[in-house]
Design a protein around this motif. Sequence first.
Motif, PDB file in Angstrom:
ATOM      1  N   GLN A  60      83.328  31.889  23.542  1.00 44.46           N
ATOM      2  CA  GLN A  60      84.295  32.013  23.954  1.00 44.46           C
ATOM      3  C   GLN A  60      84.848  30.245  23.373  1.00 44.46           C
ATOM      4  O   GLN A  60      86.036  29.686  23.599  1.00 44.46           O
ATOM      5  CB  GLN A  60      84.377  32.579  24.732  1.00 44.46           C
ATOM      6  N   ALA A  61      83.516  29.423  23.919  1.00 44.60           N
ATOM      7  CA  ALA A  61      84.027  28.283  23.736  1.00 44.60           C
ATOM      8  C   ALA A  61      85.037  28.140  22.117  1.00 44.60           C
ATOM      9  O   ALA A  61      85.689  26.456  21.689  1.00 44.60           O
ATOM     10  CB  ALA A  61      82.892  27.319  23.791  1.00 44.60           C
ATOM     11  N   ALA A  62      84.090  28.732  20.944  1.00 41.75           N
ATOM     12  CA  ALA A  62      84.414  28.220  19.619  1.00 41.75           C
ATOM     13  C   ALA A  62      85.766  28.421  19.811  1.00 41.75           C
ATOM     14  O   ALA A  62      86.672  27.769  18.607  1.00 41.75           O
ATOM     15  CB  ALA A  62      83.527  29.043  19.025  1.00 41.75           C
ATOM     16  N   ASP A  63      85.991  30.111  19.617  1.00 41.60           N
ATOM     17  CA  ASP A  63      87.503  30.742  19.904  1.00 41.60           C
ATOM     18  C   ASP A  63      88.420  29.152  20.825  1.00 41.60           C
ATOM     19  O   ASP A  63      90.047  29.035  20.089  1.00 41.60           O
ATOM     20  CB  ASP A  63      87.545  31.562  20.246  1.00 41.60           C
ATOM     21  N   ALA A  64      87.942  28.494  21.788  1.00 42.46           N
ATOM     22  CA  ALA A  64      88.805  27.552  22.502  1.00 42.46           C
ATOM     23  C   ALA A  64      88.861  26.603  21.547  1.00 42.46           C
ATOM     24  O   ALA A  64      90.649  26.165  21.858  1.00 42.46           O
ATOM     25  CB  ALA A  64      88.473  27.512  23.964  1.00 42.46           C
ATOM     26  N   VAL A  65      88.786  25.912  21.282  1.00 41.34           N
ATOM     27  CA  VAL A  65      88.137  24.447  20.190  1.00 41.34           C
ATOM     28  C   VAL A  65      89.223  25.022  19.045  1.00 41.34           C
ATOM     29  O   VAL A  65      90.012  24.594  18.935  1.00 41.34           O
ATOM     30  CB  VAL A  65      86.882  24.453  20.133  1.00 41.34           C
ATOM     31  N   ALA A  66      89.478  26.050  18.183  1.00 39.60           N
ATOM     32  CA  ALA A  66      89.736  26.627  17.291  1.00 39.60           C
ATOM     33  C   ALA A  66      90.701  26.601  17.520  1.00 39.60           C
ATOM     34  O   ALA A  66      92.043  26.124  16.885  1.00 39.60           O
ATOM     35  CB  ALA A  66      89.546  27.667  16.535  1.00 39.60           C
ATOM     36  N   ASP A  67      91.974  27.308  19.461  1.00 41.61           N
ATOM     37  CA  ASP A  67      93.266  26.856  18.740  1.00 41.61           C
ATOM     38  C   ASP A  67      94.081  26.278  18.632  1.00 41.61           C
ATOM     39  O   ASP A  67      95.066  25.274  18.274  1.00 41.61           O
ATOM     40  CB  ASP A  67      93.344  27.442  20.210  1.00 41.61           C
ATOM     41  N   ASP A  68      93.135  24.569  19.417  1.00 41.45           N
ATOM     42  CA  ASP A  68      93.840  23.277  19.568  1.00 41.45           C
ATOM     43  C   ASP A  68      92.965  22.264  18.354  1.00 41.45           C
ATOM     44  O   ASP A  68      92.210  22.052  18.860  1.00 41.45           O
ATOM     45  CB  ASP A  68      93.718  23.073  21.478  1.00 41.45           C
TER      46      ASP A  68
END
Length: 92
Positions: A60-68
């Motif tokens: 979840q953290a990696a997905d959140a960072v990948a978007d921005d």
Amino acid sequence: MAYGQMRITLLDRLTAAVERGATVVRLALRLATRTRLAPTDLYAAVATARFLAAHELIEQAADAVADDPDLDLIEVRQPLWFGGATIVEDDK
């Protein structure tokens, strides 16, 4: 809030906490007596759940960072109910 009302509110909260505790104990007893799982199997399931939760948190953290692109992932920590451990820590 009047003194009597505060006492009743406290009593209601205490009753709800005891009821939740009894539900957890009832579930644990049901699992221990109605399934063919040994206590070590239940412990292994709980330990596995902790690591699966950590893996899900990292994803979840990696997905959140990948978007921005302006965000950097510095640290991922588990919640206290899973041990409060630091999973990922970047020393930048």
